[in-house]
Design a protein around this motif. Structure first.
Motif, PDB file in Angstrom:
ATOM      1  N   ALA A   1       0.844  -1.192   0.000  1.00  0.00           N
ATOM      2  CA  ALA A   1       0.000   0.000   0.000  1.00  0.00           C
ATOM      3  C   ALA A   1       0.879   1.242   0.000  1.00  0.00           C
ATOM      4  O   ALA A   1       1.767   1.374   0.840  1.00  0.00           O
TER       5      ALA A   1
ATOM      6  N   LEU B   1      -7.044   0.436   3.411  1.00  0.00           N
ATOM      7  CA  LEU B   1      -7.795  -0.717   2.919  1.00  0.00           C
ATOM      8  C   LEU B   1      -8.832  -1.145   3.943  1.00  0.00           C
ATOM      9  O   LEU B   1      -8.621  -1.015   5.154  1.00  0.00           O
TER      10      LEU B   1
ATOM     11  N   THR C   1      -2.043  -4.912   4.475  1.00  0.00           N
ATOM     12  CA  THR C   1      -1.555  -5.970   3.597  1.00  0.00           C
ATOM     13  C   THR C   1      -0.708  -6.955   4.387  1.00  0.00           C
ATOM     14  O   THR C   1       0.007  -6.582   5.313  1.00  0.00           O
TER      15      THR C   1
ATOM     16  N   VAL D   1     -10.470   0.175  -1.512  1.00  0.00           N
ATOM     17  CA  VAL D   1      -9.270   1.010  -1.451  1.00  0.00           C
ATOM     18  C   VAL D   1      -9.710   2.461  -1.302  1.00  0.00           C
ATOM     19  O   VAL D   1     -10.541   2.949  -2.074  1.00  0.00           O
TER      20      VAL D   1
ATOM     21  N   LEU E   1      -2.794   0.944  -4.217  1.00  0.00           N
ATOM     22  CA  LEU E   1      -2.434  -0.392  -3.749  1.00  0.00           C
ATOM     23  C   LEU E   1      -1.857  -1.183  -4.906  1.00  0.00           C
ATOM     24  O   LEU E   1      -2.479  -1.272  -5.974  1.00  0.00           O
TER      25      LEU E   1
END
Length: 536
Positions: free
Chosen positions: A26, A31, A40, A58, A64
């Motif tokens: 990211a 997110l 992530t 997003v 991302l």
């Protein structure tokens, strides 16, 4: 993927829920998964009471870079089986790579390489899931040593492009003696020595030290049982945001940044030995570039040692923060060398916005050669060759908890007033146990959805007298992990240090049950998972 993008991930109806992990990087974006904020590389449990589509959204001002989406169903975990092949001069396969290339494997049908003791001079890459390397001598008194001599010169042209100096100069990411590729989920090794001979047995003169990786892991659920990883600079590279590595006992040897990377790696009962190198009197045990959601490198009840060749002059730093750096501008000369032109200590380098180097030493033994400052900052050089602190201090997560000297005396944080980064704590035994439990939970070890059932340490086959010299002890006789340091002649005892006693029980099966990562197809929609390797 830019702000405003929404992906709908199909999930099936299943008991026990499922864990969804979004893999990638990211860059300023935020997110959410099913309406909850996520990062992530970190798994999130979702309900699977019915067939449905789970939204991944997003938002924010950044983007991302998506490399994969992994779904792990708690109900879809068949017990693992295995098939064994033998490797050695008089065995089924003469080389390790030949055995790997000729056999298929998966996490539910593991391939076990029963490797006869000896030296294997080959560069090995494991690409398939569910592979085990195991010393055929289950006492591990005779070594299985995989060795090669490749390196990185870190030579670049005026455009910053890597320029190999010879056929063995492959760069940091590709020079490892053994590479566990991203697809090789669930790799395990028992009583194996991974060694890069570069700077260890060859190219050992002053001024020749350079990155030369012995073991490079890019996969999730990598387990090393009483194995040895030997090199000098950049010995053990643990890669992949969210990937988990478990080092159970054993020995790691190096000089500079010799445990490094962005994976979550847990070491228990492991000896970390700082070797000597001509012309050098300093070194760094670690160099983590952990993502902000990661736990980083954890050393629990480990033993840090320093070569006596240093005498009283060693400066053995606990580590330095790789890529947790401030914004800088760099001038590169025609010969590829570079220097810092300007820097802003208040601004983080946007290329590494998600990096937050994390290292924890818990209840570990420290050598006297660790300085009062304990850690080091990351530095660059200005035009005049002067060192500049380029560390973004606010995002460094270094902790030293309940450290003690070789005689068992607890180190008193009050005696260390000039710690350059991180914290030093001396809590009660109960508080230490609580921290350990918290770390293990965050690392994702256990039996639930999305968790990794770590192998219980049992050798993957029975004792075989054919691989033990007459007069040698039978399994159960203790030896000293790390004996014969740097020689590749003795491997760690197969029955040495046990992993943390706070881990959930995994039973007594020959192989621990492994978690199968399921690629789901619902209503004709398939999720194709892939990874992009990282380069240093």
């Amino acid at each position: 993927m830019n702000s405003g993008t929404i992906l709908y991930v199909p999930v099936a109806k299943a008991e026990g829920g499922a864990t969804i992990t979004v893999q990638g990087q990211a860059y300023g974006a935020t997110l959410s998964l099913d309406g909850n904020a996520i990062s992530t590389g970190t798994g999130t449990v979702v309900a699977t009471d019915s067939v449905r589509y789970v939204p991944i959204a997003v938002a924010g001002t950044g983007s991302l870079y998506l490399t994969g989406i992994v779904i792990d169903y708690a109900s879809d975990r068949p017990a693992a089986t295995s098939h064994v092949v033998t490797v050695g001069p008089n065995e089924q396969y003469p080389t390790i790579q030949a055995a790997l290339d000729a056999n298929d494997s998966s996490e539910t049908n593991r391939l076990v390489l029963k490797i006869a003791p000896g030296d294997y001079r080959e560069k090995v890459t494991v690409t398939k899931p569910g592979v085990t390397f195991a010393n055929a001598d289950v006492t591990a008194k005779r070594a299985v040593t995989i060795r090669a001599s490749y390196y990185s010169s870190n030579t670049f042209d005026a455009n910053g492009v890597f320029v190999p100096q010879d056929d063995h100069d492959l760069g940091t990411d590709k020079c490892a003696t053994v590479t566990i590729a991203a697809g090789a989920t669930g790799f395990a090794a028992y009583g194996i020595t991974f060694q890069n001979d570069y700077n260890v047995t060859d190219h050992t003169a002053a001024g020749e030290q350079t990155p030369a990786v012995a073991l490079n892991t890019k996969a999730d659920k990598v387990y090393l049982k009483n194995s040895r990883v030997i090199g000098r600079q950049d010995t053990l590279y643990v890669q992949g945001t969210g990937n988990r590595v478990y080092v159970d006992g054993g020995y790691v040897e190096g000089t500079v940044d010799f445990v490094f990377g962005d994976a979550n790696a847990y070491f228990t009962g492991t000896q970390l030995h700082m070797a000597a190198f001509p012309g050098k009197n300093n070194g760094y045990f670690t160099a983590a570039n952990t993502g902000k959601a990661g736990v980083g490198l954890v050393f629990d009840r480990c033993d840090l040692t320093v070569s006596p060749e240093y005498g009283g002059k060693a400066h053995a730093s606990l580590g330095r923060p790789w890529q947790t750096v401030i914004a800088t501008t760099t001038h590169r000369n025609a010969d590829g060398s570079s220097y810092l032109e300007s820097w802003d200590a208040s601004t983080k380098d946007p290329k590494y916005a998600d990096v937050s180097s994390a290292v924890t030493y818990l209840d570990s033994t420290m050598p006297d050669q660790v300085p009062a400052t304990r850690w080091n900052v990351w530095t660059g050089k200005d035009k005049n060759g002067k060192s500049v602190d380029v560390t973004y201090h606010a995002d460094v997560r270094f902790r030293e908890i309940a450290s003690h000297a070789a005689d068992g005396t607890l180190l008193d944080p009050a005696d260390y007033k000039n710690i350059v980064l991180g914290t030093m704590e001396n809590p009660s035994a109960d508080e230490v146990a609580a921290v350990r439990a918290q770390l293990i939970a965050k690392l994702g070890f256990g039996d639930g959805a999305g968790l990794w059932t770590v192998p219980d340490g049992s050798w993957p086959f029975a004792y075989d007298a054919n691989y033990t010299k007459p007069g040698e002890p039978v399994p159960g006789t203790p030896t000293t992990p790390g004996a014969g340091q740097g020689t590749g002649q003795d491997s760690a005892d197969a029955n040495g240090a046990n992993k943390a006693d706070t881990l959930p029980s995994t039973g007594s099966a020959v192989l621990g049950v492994v978690i199968a990562v399921v690629v789901l197809a619902v209503a004709g929609i398939a999720l194709v998972l892939f990874r992009r390797s990282r380069r240093r």
